[in-house]
Design a protein around this motif. Structure first.
Motif, short mmCIF file in Angstrom:
data_model
loop_
_atom_site.label_atom_id
_atom_site.label_comp_id
_atom_site.label_asym_id
_atom_site.label_seq_id
_atom_site.Cartn_x
_atom_site.Cartn_y
_atom_site.Cartn_z
N GLY A 1 31.72 56.06 4.05
CA GLY A 1 30.45 56.07 4.75
C GLY A 1 29.30 56.42 3.83
N VAL A 2 28.10 56.19 4.33
CA VAL A 2 26.89 56.59 3.63
C VAL A 2 26.39 57.87 4.28
CG1 VAL A 2 25.43 55.04 5.01
CG2 VAL A 2 24.58 55.90 2.84
N ALA A 3 26.30 58.93 3.49
CA ALA A 3 25.89 60.23 4.02
C ALA A 3 24.37 60.38 4.02
CB ALA A 3 26.53 61.36 3.21
N TRP A 4 23.68 59.67 3.13
CA TRP A 4 22.23 59.77 3.08
C TRP A 4 21.64 58.56 2.38
CZ3 TRP A 4 19.74 63.59 5.59
CH2 TRP A 4 18.34 63.57 5.50
N ARG A 5 20.58 58.01 2.95
CA ARG A 5 19.77 56.95 2.31
C ARG A 5 18.52 57.64 1.77
NH1 ARG A 5 21.21 52.34 0.74
NH2 ARG A 5 19.04 51.77 0.91
N TYR A 6 18.28 57.46 0.47
CA TYR A 6 17.17 58.16 -0.18
C TYR A 6 15.80 57.59 0.20
CZ TYR A 6 20.83 60.13 -3.09
OH TYR A 6 21.95 60.78 -3.53
N ASP A 7 15.73 56.34 0.61
CA ASP A 7 14.44 55.69 0.84
C ASP A 7 13.92 55.86 2.27
OD1 ASP A 7 16.38 54.11 2.01
OD2 ASP A 7 15.57 52.22 1.27
N GLN A 8 14.64 56.61 3.11
CA GLN A 8 14.24 56.79 4.50
C GLN A 8 14.30 58.27 4.89
OE1 GLN A 8 16.82 54.58 7.10
NE2 GLN A 8 16.90 52.82 5.74
N PRO B 1 17.04 61.66 -4.78
CA PRO B 1 18.21 61.31 -5.59
C PRO B 1 18.52 62.44 -6.57
CG PRO B 1 16.70 59.46 -5.45
CD PRO B 1 15.98 60.65 -4.84
N GLY B 2 19.79 62.74 -6.72
CA GLY B 2 20.22 63.82 -7.62
C GLY B 2 20.39 65.16 -6.92
N ALA B 3 19.93 65.29 -5.68
CA ALA B 3 20.04 66.56 -4.96
C ALA B 3 21.49 66.93 -4.68
CB ALA B 3 19.25 66.52 -3.66
N PHE B 4 22.38 65.94 -4.65
CA PHE B 4 23.80 66.20 -4.36
C PHE B 4 24.62 66.45 -5.63
CE2 PHE B 4 22.39 63.59 -0.74
CZ PHE B 4 22.82 64.37 0.32
N LYS B 5 23.96 66.51 -6.78
CA LYS B 5 24.70 66.59 -8.05
C LYS B 5 25.63 67.79 -8.16
CE LYS B 5 21.02 68.83 -10.63
NZ LYS B 5 19.66 68.56 -10.27
#
Length: 167
Positions: free
Chosen positions: A20-27, A37-41
């Motif tokens: 699944g997709v847990a998060w879309r960065y553009d919305q 982007p990178g917050a889940f690193k």
């Protein structure tokens, strides 16, 4: 209005694989928050998979994650052979009743977004849950693989092969 689609794929085992997709960065999510982007690193695999953010209701693990195509994608498995609740949740995902993924986290660094919400730049991920409707409209399961369908397909192929062998 965004529509959510569930794609069911076929595999040859009953491991309870799910993607699944847990998060879309553009919305932004439904309250205006965005995750950069990178917050889940700092997320360390495996991550608990829960039902409805109930830490007392684990149903599996998310084993791998990847930043791709503008989102944070997960792959994991439900504990379908060992946990009744996981079997129930898997059936609900496959039936389309569970349409969302939702991240459970602690915000480490964020800034206010113009117009409302936050831009979350760093977070501590605690778990990712299967939920009826997620806070982020694009966060959803994309695949709940099914050995039952694979076995049904194999049985149909075997019946057809036997029929043609008798002909």
């Amino acid at each position: 209005m965004d529509r959510l689609y569930l794609e069911t794929k076929v595999i040859g085992d009953d491991a309870g694989a799910i993607e699944g997709v847990a998060w879309r960065y553009d919305q932004p999510d439904r309250i205006g928050d965005m995750v950069a982007p990178g917050a889940f690193k700092s997320a360390s695999m495996p991550i608990p998979m829960c039902a409805f953010h109930d830490l007392n209701d684990p149903i599996g693990t998310w084993d791998s994650a990847e930043d791709k195509d503008g989102g944070w994608y997960l792959k994991g498995k439900m504990l379908v052979q060992d946990v009744q609740r996981a079997r129930e949740m898997r059936a609900l995902v496959r039936a389309g009743s569970i349409k969302g993924l939702s991240i459970g986290f602690i915000t480490k660094q964020a800034s206010t977004r113009p117009g409302g919400g936050r831009l979350i730049k760093e977070l501590e991920l605690l778990e990712v849950s299967l939920v009826t409707v997620g806070m982020h409209p694009a966060a959803r399961p994309t695949s709940a693989k099914s050995a039952v369908q694979a076995l049904q397909l194999a049985a149909a192929i075997n019946r057809a092969a036997a029929h043609f062998a008798r002909s």
